[in-house]
Design a protein around this motif. Structure first.
Motif, PDB file in Angstrom:
ATOM      1  N   GLY A  45       0.824  -1.204   0.000  1.00  0.00           N
ATOM      2  CA  GLY A  45       0.000   0.000   0.000  1.00  0.00           C
ATOM      3  C   GLY A  45       0.857   1.252   0.000  1.00  0.00           C
ATOM      4  O   GLY A  45       2.077   1.190  -0.125  1.00  0.00           O
ATOM      5  N   GLU A  46       0.199   2.384   0.141  1.00  0.00           N
ATOM      6  CA  GLU A  46       0.908   3.653   0.157  1.00  0.00           C
ATOM      7  C   GLU A  46       1.828   3.741   1.373  1.00  0.00           C
ATOM      8  O   GLU A  46       1.512   3.230   2.443  1.00  0.00           O
ATOM      9  CB  GLU A  46      -0.079   4.820   0.174  1.00  0.00           C
ATOM     10  CG  GLU A  46      -0.852   4.986  -1.119  1.00  0.00           C
ATOM     11  CD  GLU A  46       0.043   5.355  -2.279  1.00  0.00           C
ATOM     12  OE1 GLU A  46       0.970   6.168  -2.087  1.00  0.00           O
ATOM     13  OE2 GLU A  46      -0.176   4.813  -3.379  1.00  0.00           O
ATOM     14  N   PHE A  47       2.953   4.415   1.178  1.00  0.00           N
ATOM     15  CA  PHE A  47       3.805   4.707   2.324  1.00  0.00           C
ATOM     16  C   PHE A  47       3.043   5.641   3.261  1.00  0.00           C
ATOM     17  O   PHE A  47       2.163   6.375   2.858  1.00  0.00           O
ATOM     18  CB  PHE A  47       5.100   5.371   1.876  1.00  0.00           C
ATOM     19  CG  PHE A  47       6.038   4.430   1.181  1.00  0.00           C
ATOM     20  CD1 PHE A  47       6.860   3.585   1.905  1.00  0.00           C
ATOM     21  CD2 PHE A  47       6.098   4.381  -0.198  1.00  0.00           C
ATOM     22  CE1 PHE A  47       7.713   2.707   1.281  1.00  0.00           C
ATOM     23  CE2 PHE A  47       6.957   3.508  -0.838  1.00  0.00           C
ATOM     24  CZ  PHE A  47       7.767   2.670  -0.102  1.00  0.00           C
ATOM     25  N   GLY A  48       3.422   5.606   4.528  1.00  0.00           N
ATOM     26  CA  GLY A  48       2.743   6.425   5.519  1.00  0.00           C
ATOM     27  C   GLY A  48       3.049   5.889   6.889  1.00  0.00           C
ATOM     28  O   GLY A  48       4.066   5.235   7.102  1.00  0.00           O
ATOM     29  N   SER A  49       2.155   6.126   7.831  1.00  0.00           N
ATOM     30  CA  SER A  49       2.416   5.706   9.200  1.00  0.00           C
ATOM     31  C   SER A  49       2.460   4.186   9.323  1.00  0.00           C
ATOM     32  O   SER A  49       3.112   3.647  10.218  1.00  0.00           O
ATOM     33  CB  SER A  49       1.338   6.269  10.131  1.00  0.00           C
ATOM     34  OG  SER A  49       0.055   5.827   9.723  1.00  0.00           O
ATOM     35  N   GLU A  50       1.790   3.471   8.401  1.00  0.00           N
ATOM     36  CA  GLU A  50       1.765   2.010   8.505  1.00  0.00           C
ATOM     37  C   GLU A  50       3.031   1.381   7.956  1.00  0.00           C
ATOM     38  O   GLU A  50       3.553   0.427   8.519  1.00  0.00           O
ATOM     39  CB  GLU A  50       0.551   1.444   7.763  1.00  0.00           C
ATOM     40  CG  GLU A  50       0.406  -0.068   7.941  1.00  0.00           C
ATOM     41  CD  GLU A  50      -0.867  -0.598   7.314  1.00  0.00           C
ATOM     42  OE1 GLU A  50      -1.155  -1.781   7.528  1.00  0.00           O
ATOM     43  OE2 GLU A  50      -1.564   0.172   6.620  1.00  0.00           O
ATOM     44  N   TYR A  51       3.544   1.888   6.853  1.00  0.00           N
ATOM     45  CA  TYR A  51       4.687   1.257   6.208  1.00  0.00           C
ATOM     46  C   TYR A  51       5.965   2.077   6.359  1.00  0.00           C
ATOM     47  O   TYR A  51       6.953   1.614   6.873  1.00  0.00           O
ATOM     48  CB  TYR A  51       4.391   0.997   4.724  1.00  0.00           C
ATOM     49  CG  TYR A  51       3.297  -0.015   4.532  1.00  0.00           C
ATOM     50  CD1 TYR A  51       3.480  -1.335   4.914  1.00  0.00           C
ATOM     51  CD2 TYR A  51       2.065   0.364   4.018  1.00  0.00           C
ATOM     52  CE1 TYR A  51       2.471  -2.267   4.754  1.00  0.00           C
ATOM     53  CE2 TYR A  51       1.050  -0.555   3.858  1.00  0.00           C
ATOM     54  CZ  TYR A  51       1.257  -1.869   4.221  1.00  0.00           C
ATOM     55  OH  TYR A  51       0.255  -2.785   4.072  1.00  0.00           O
ATOM     56  N   GLY A  52       5.974   3.306   5.916  1.00  0.00           N
ATOM     57  CA  GLY A  52       7.193   4.114   6.040  1.00  0.00           C
ATOM     58  C   GLY A  52       8.309   3.603   5.155  1.00  0.00           C
ATOM     59  O   GLY A  52       8.198   2.571   4.505  1.00  0.00           O
TER      60      GLY A  52
END
Length: 264
Positions: A45-52
């Motif tokens: 998924g999109e980078f962000g708080s979940e993946y980074g």
């Protein structure tokens, strides 16, 4: 005294690279002891708080180390079973030498099955593959003969940090780790996890916990209180992520000042 650490915000491909330099330099000047960078190769998924982890962490650390002088840099955490351990060892040892012995190799087993499938790695073998990789890396760092010449060998210890809270992760810490970073543990659970690590090894392992503060003023006291409780429970370090890169410098400064007052 507990070491304050920062998790650098590496979740946006549109972020100016100089922002990471600005934040690393500011963290060093404020007195943060270590700056961590996350890792993902092909998250689902999109980078962000979940993946980074938009920028590859070891490459980024090389860039940041050249712009700083004292602060340590580490991966939190590199998904080791997605990578060739011989290449990881070579990259880490090289970075350690070039940075003036300021690298921490933080590793974990990963958790996103889709990412393993995307790169052709067996998800259900990730624990075994991580242990085998750590055996290889530890051996190369120690000068074991692995069929060829490994240089540059670390002149000073290159710490290995293990992330995670599971029973397997804690066993891995006791077997391989110089440092440990827990995640969603309160102070009593943290204390119990540390006791499990200590019971399985006579080596000194630096223990810490990751925290998050997104900047809400109403939450600052609670995060500082959580940090002081973890310190009283035996934490040697607290690694804090501060959310959006545009606000990280302000939040990093405010947390540092508030925590400093709380533990005086």
């Amino acid at each position: 005294m507990v070491e304050l650490q920062v998790v650098l915000p590496d979740e946006s491909a549109t972020m100016p690279p100089e922002r990471l330099v600005e934040l690393a330099v500011a963290a060093e000047e404020l007195g943060y002891g270590t700056a961590w960078l996350p890792d993902h190769i092909l998250p689902p998924g999109e980078f962000g708080s979940e993946y980074g982890g938009v920028y590859e962490p070891l490459v980024t650390i090389g860039y940041l180390a050249a712009r700083t002088t004292r602060i340590r840099f580490g991966t939190s955490v590199m998904i080791l079973p997605l990578r060739n351990p011989y290449v990881v060892a070579k990259q880490a040892a090289t970075l350690h030498r070039l940075s003036g012995e300021r690298l921490v190799l933080g590793v974990g087993v990963g958790w996103t099955e889709q990412e393993f499938a995307a790169v052709g790695a067996p998800f259900r073998e990730r624990g075994r593959r991580t242990d085998e990789s750590l055996e290889i890396i530890r051996g190369l760092f120690a000068g074991e003969d692995r069929g060829g010449v490994f240089e540059p060998k670390p002149r000073a210890p290159l710490p290995i940090m293990i992330g995670g809270d599971s029973a397997s992760a804690l066993r891995r810490v006791a077997r391989f780790g110089d440092e440990w970073q827990g995640l969603g543990l309160d102070s009593s659970s943290f204390r119990a996890a540390v006791a499990k690590i200590r019971a399985q090894t006579d080596r000194q392992v630096k223990v810490g916990r990751r925290l998050h503060w997104s900047g809400a003023a109403s939450e600052l006291d609670a995060v500082v209180r959580q940090g002081t409780e973890l310190t009283e429970a035996g934490a040697d370090s607290l690694a804090v992520s501060f959310g959006d890169h545009n606000q990280t410098l302000d939040r990093m400064t405010r947390f540092h000042d508030a925590f400093g007052l709380a533990v005086e």
